[in-house]
Design an enzyme around this catalytic site. Structure first.
Site, PDB file in Angstrom:
ATOM      1  N   HIS A  37      20.833  62.147 -15.222  1.00 40.70           N
ATOM      2  CA  HIS A  37      20.914  60.745 -14.805  1.00 40.70           C
ATOM      3  C   HIS A  37      20.639  60.614 -13.311  1.00 40.70           C
ATOM      4  O   HIS A  37      21.008  61.487 -12.525  1.00 40.70           O
ATOM      5  CB  HIS A  37      22.298  60.163 -15.123  1.00 40.70           C
ATOM      6  CG  HIS A  37      22.599  60.111 -16.590  1.00 40.70           C
ATOM      7  ND1 HIS A  37      23.006  61.219 -17.298  1.00 40.70           N
ATOM      8  CD2 HIS A  37      22.525  59.080 -17.481  1.00 40.70           C
ATOM      9  CE1 HIS A  37      23.191  60.879 -18.575  1.00 40.70           C
ATOM     10  NE2 HIS A  37      22.897  59.600 -18.707  1.00 40.70           N
ATOM     11  N   ASP A  97      17.896  59.195 -16.745  1.00 40.67           N
ATOM     12  CA  ASP A  97      18.217  57.885 -17.314  1.00 40.67           C
ATOM     13  C   ASP A  97      18.935  56.961 -16.329  1.00 40.67           C
ATOM     14  O   ASP A  97      19.541  57.415 -15.345  1.00 40.67           O
ATOM     15  CB  ASP A  97      19.125  58.050 -18.540  1.00 40.67           C
ATOM     16  CG  ASP A  97      18.364  58.493 -19.774  1.00 40.67           C
ATOM     17  OD1 ASP A  97      17.192  58.874 -19.643  1.00 40.67           O
ATOM     18  OD2 ASP A  97      18.956  58.457 -20.866  1.00 40.67           O
TER      19      ASP A  97
END
Length: 275
Positions: A240, A95
């Site tokens: 991430h 992400d």
């Protein structure tokens, strides 16, 4: 059965010959002819009309399979947490990127092991590094919509949420080559408006099963342990590649990915289920 290319050659031969026979008309597989019946095979050429007619052009103009109805994205009331698959399948998602400091390292590791993953990108970040989305497309990864600026959607009105999602889809289409089919709400904060707008834009909501908590920078070893302990068929792993120092995330992937593969896991990306 004649192909479209074959029919063109048959038509050309019939027009140029002084005498011959009328060609048989091919019917598309699985369909029925919408036009009038073809003349009987072997009919004398001099009995055919000597000038072009709508009838003679109809088989070529109407050739081909019937047009399929467009897919409709179902409206969901909660995000998907797992994926369907046979055996030990697992999905890796990243992400908040792309970030030129960390995303290339993740892509390099995925390429080394010939693994595809999902990247939920923020439109603002993508606008700065469109070349990274182009690379994701070239290497077979799936790019999803993670809004433009990573806001808490539950605090925004409908028009603001639409803007966050539409602008991001536009940037993804320009850089990646197609509009996204998946979206993920920042912070995992979903509401009815987000689900409705996502479905309207042709996107399914995907959350996660295992949170590596890499955003807290707990250490490379801690990230590896969370992935390995949480691994199971259908699991979606959240990591991430942007939003801070993600060096631990890059290093952790290099450690747990080969271990997952050696354990028999098949790292994949989900397939859409249309209504």
């Amino acid at each position: 059965m004649f192909t479209r290319r074959g029919l063109l050659f048959v038509g050309a031969g019939a027009l140029g010959a002084a005498a011959g026979t009328a060609g048989l008309l091919a019917r598309p597989t699985g369909g029925s002819s919408a036009g009038p019946a073809a003349p009987a095979a072997g009919a004398p050429a001099h009995r055919l009309p000597m000038k072009p007619s709508a009838y003679r052009l109809q088989p070529l103009a109407g050739y081909g399979p019937p047009r399929a109805a467009p897919h409709r994205t179902p409206l969901r009331h909660e995000p998907l947490l797992r994926v369907d698959g046979h055996g030990r399948t697992l999905v890796l998602t990243f992400d908040d990127g792309p970030d030129p400091r960390w995303t290339p390292g993740i892509l390099d590791t995925l390429a080394e092991y010939e693994v595809r993953a999902m990247f939920f990108v923020c439109g603002e970040m993508a606008s700065y590094s469109p070349h990274l989305l182009a690379r994701m497309a070239d290497e077979g990864h799936v790019v999803g919509n993670h809004t433009w600026s990573h806001p808490l959607l539950t605090t925004l009105g409908r028009s603001a949420i639409r803007s966050e999602m539409e602008r991001t889809s536009d940037v993804i289409e320009d850089a990646y080559g197609e509009r996204p089919e998946w979206f993920r709400a920042p912070y995992g904060a979903w509401n009815r408006t987000a689900f409705q707008l996502g479905a309207d834009m042709g996107m399914d909501p995907l959350a996660w099963t295992v949170d590596t908590l890499d955003w807290t920078t707990p250490g490379t070893g801690a990230i590896v342990k969370r992935v390995e302990r949480g691994a199971a068929p259908g699991v979606v792993v959240l990591s991430h590649d942007a939003g801070g120092d993600r060096s631990q995330s890059v290093q952790a992937l290099r450690r747990y990915l080969p271990r997952l593969l050696d354990s028999g896991y098949h790292i994949t990306v989900p397939r859409r289920q249309y209504a």
